[in-house]
Design an enzyme around this catalytic site. Structure first.
Site, mmCIF file in Angstrom:
data_model
loop_
_atom_site.group_PDB
_atom_site.id
_atom_site.type_symbol
_atom_site.label_atom_id
_atom_site.label_comp_id
_atom_site.label_asym_id
_atom_site.label_seq_id
_atom_site.Cartn_x
_atom_site.Cartn_y
_atom_site.Cartn_z
ATOM 1 N N ASN A 1 0.864 -1.182 0.000
ATOM 2 C CA ASN A 1 0.000 0.000 0.000
ATOM 3 C C ASN A 1 0.904 1.236 0.000
ATOM 4 O O ASN A 1 1.459 1.607 1.026
ATOM 5 C CB ASN A 1 -0.887 -0.040 1.256
ATOM 6 N N LYS B 1 0.152 4.235 -0.387
ATOM 7 C CA LYS B 1 -0.503 5.438 0.166
ATOM 8 C C LYS B 1 -0.246 6.639 -0.753
ATOM 9 O O LYS B 1 -0.155 6.476 -1.957
ATOM 10 C CB LYS B 1 -0.056 5.668 1.603
ATOM 11 N N HIS C 1 -9.643 1.131 4.573
ATOM 12 C CA HIS C 1 -8.395 1.345 5.307
ATOM 13 C C HIS C 1 -8.651 2.318 6.462
ATOM 14 O O HIS C 1 -9.453 3.245 6.331
ATOM 15 C CB HIS C 1 -7.323 1.894 4.370
ATOM 16 N N GLU D 1 -7.082 4.734 7.497
ATOM 17 C CA GLU D 1 -6.871 6.161 7.164
ATOM 18 C C GLU D 1 -8.076 6.728 6.411
ATOM 19 O O GLU D 1 -8.386 7.915 6.531
ATOM 20 C CB GLU D 1 -5.561 6.308 6.373
ATOM 21 N N GLU E 1 -5.686 -4.820 10.478
ATOM 22 C CA GLU E 1 -4.675 -3.802 10.727
ATOM 23 C C GLU E 1 -5.034 -3.027 12.004
ATOM 24 O O GLU E 1 -5.885 -2.122 11.957
ATOM 25 C CB GLU E 1 -4.600 -2.819 9.561
ATOM 26 N N GLY F 1 2.167 2.359 10.807
ATOM 27 C CA GLY F 1 3.160 3.425 10.691
ATOM 28 C C GLY F 1 3.825 3.812 11.995
ATOM 29 O O GLY F 1 4.490 4.850 12.067
ATOM 30 N N SER G 1 3.016 -1.978 10.458
ATOM 31 C CA SER G 1 4.450 -2.028 10.778
ATOM 32 C C SER G 1 5.099 -3.368 10.438
ATOM 33 O O SER G 1 5.996 -3.836 11.149
ATOM 34 C CB SER G 1 4.684 -1.673 12.246
HETATM 35 P P1 PGA Z 1 2.618 0.408 7.645
HETATM 36 O O1 PGA Z 1 1.175 0.617 6.987
HETATM 37 O O2 PGA Z 1 3.175 -0.885 7.114
HETATM 38 O O3 PGA Z 1 3.420 1.585 7.202
HETATM 39 O O4 PGA Z 1 2.419 0.337 9.116
HETATM 40 C C1 PGA Z 1 0.317 -0.475 6.773
HETATM 41 C C2 PGA Z 1 -0.972 0.002 6.168
HETATM 42 O O5 PGA Z 1 -1.436 1.086 6.511
HETATM 43 O O6 PGA Z 1 -1.550 -0.677 5.322
#
Ligand code: PGA
Length: 313
Positions: free
Chosen positions: A71, A73, A161, A163, A231, A237, A275
């Site tokens: 992803n 982003k 997601h 976000e 997640e 993140g 992460s």
């Molecule tokens: P990350 O993000 O691996 O940077 O923690 C995962 C995600 O949001 O899909």
């Protein structure tokens, strides 16, 4: 009509890969309405909606083939996006079964989709988008429909997601509508769910995950058209990761929910995200009922993404 078939990639390598076969291909059977053994190379086939793809999730031995999804982003310009995608395709093409025990998909920002569709075309790396609108077209400024994504060459789309849920106030009903829109045009929906830190602290993790699972999944979801990504919001993140026992507990619950709600729920791919790095991937991917990973930050480096993909058991 375009058809998608599974091809054996070698005698010892029984995994099924998606491959596009043009109409009139000599391996194409006369009647595409039923699955059957077609030839030594072509093990099964499925009709797919015009412009979309079939998604093959099963290894021949019946186990679930992991999926490693990147992803990106809101990251990537044309030059670095193409370079990253090219490098992944190059590595995947030259890998053997021992190297690559998973399917790969990259989900770049919408601006790069059509360009990267050409980079990954008909190769081992799938293309996905990060969101879609539930409707096919209309007056929705700034939005992109699932049909447009399929037209751009996507096979997958991430929906729900955290976000999107946080930044855009998306709720389970909208996530479900987006997943339905994806299914309508033959896309595989990667449906995300997970608890916030305060919910975990209150001991509500399993209840939150169950509520999101029930609310976000279309009734017609199957293991072929849907992937779940668990997640935990607090792990995204942040460098914080649940213990393997905590991941196992959530994934066991997701497997049970899938088994109850879907006829092929035992085969549904359940990804972990939050992460995931080269250094912790092997441990996470070895957890029971973890069938791959949704990778954010580490997917922006070909080396790191590749190292995660190679960590699949
Ligand atoms: P990350 O993000 O691996 O940077 O923690 C995962 C995600 O949001 O899909």
């Amino acid at each position: 009509m375009r058809l998608w078939v599974g091809l054996r990639t070698g005698r010892e390598e029984a995994r099924i890969i998606g491959a596009r076969v043009p109409p009139g291909n000599p391996e194409m059977p006369a009647n595409p309405a039923e699955k059957r053994l077609v030839s030594a190379r072509c093990v099964c086939y499925e009709p797919a909606p015009e412009g979309s793809t079939g998604v093959f999730a099963m290894a021949d031995d019946g186990s679930i083939r992991p999926l490693i999804a990147g992803n990106w982003k809101m990251n990537g310009r044309r030059a670095d996006g193409v370079a990253l995608a090219r490098e992944l395709v190059r590595q995947a093409r030259r890998s053997t079964r021992a190297d690559l025990r998973c399917d790969l998909v990259i989900c770049p920002p919408a601006t790069l989709l059509t360009m990267l569709a050409e980079v990954v075309a008909d190769g081992p790396v799938g293309l996905g988008a990060q969101d879609c609108h539930p409707l096919a077209s209309g007056a929705h400024t700034g939005d992109v429909s699932a049909a447009m994504l399929a037209d751009a060459g996507c096979r997958y789309v991430i929906v729900g997601h955290s976000e999107r849920r946080t930044d855009h106030g998306e709720r389970d009903e909208q996530v479900r509508a987006k997943a339905e829109a994806a299914h309508t045009v033959g896309l595989c929906a990667i449906v995300c769910l997970g608890e916030a830190e305060a919910e975990r602290a209150r001991g509500e993790t399993l209840a939150v995950v169950e509520r999101q699972f029930r609310g976000s999944l279309p009734v017609a979801a199957t293991a072929a058209n849907t992937v779940i990504a668990y997640e935990p919001v607090w792990a995204i993140g942040t460098g914080k990761v649940p213990t393997t026992a905590e991941i196992a507990a959530v994934h066991a619950q997701l497997r049970a929910l899938a088994g109850n709600q879907m006829t092929d729920g035992q085969r549904l791919r359940l990804l972990y995200g939050g992460s995931v790095k080269a250094g912790n991937a092997a441990e996470i991917l070895a957890v029971a009922n973890v069938n791959g990973a949704l990778v954010g930050g580490a997917s922006l480096s070909a080396g790191d993404f590749w190292a995660i993909a190679r960590s699949c058991p």
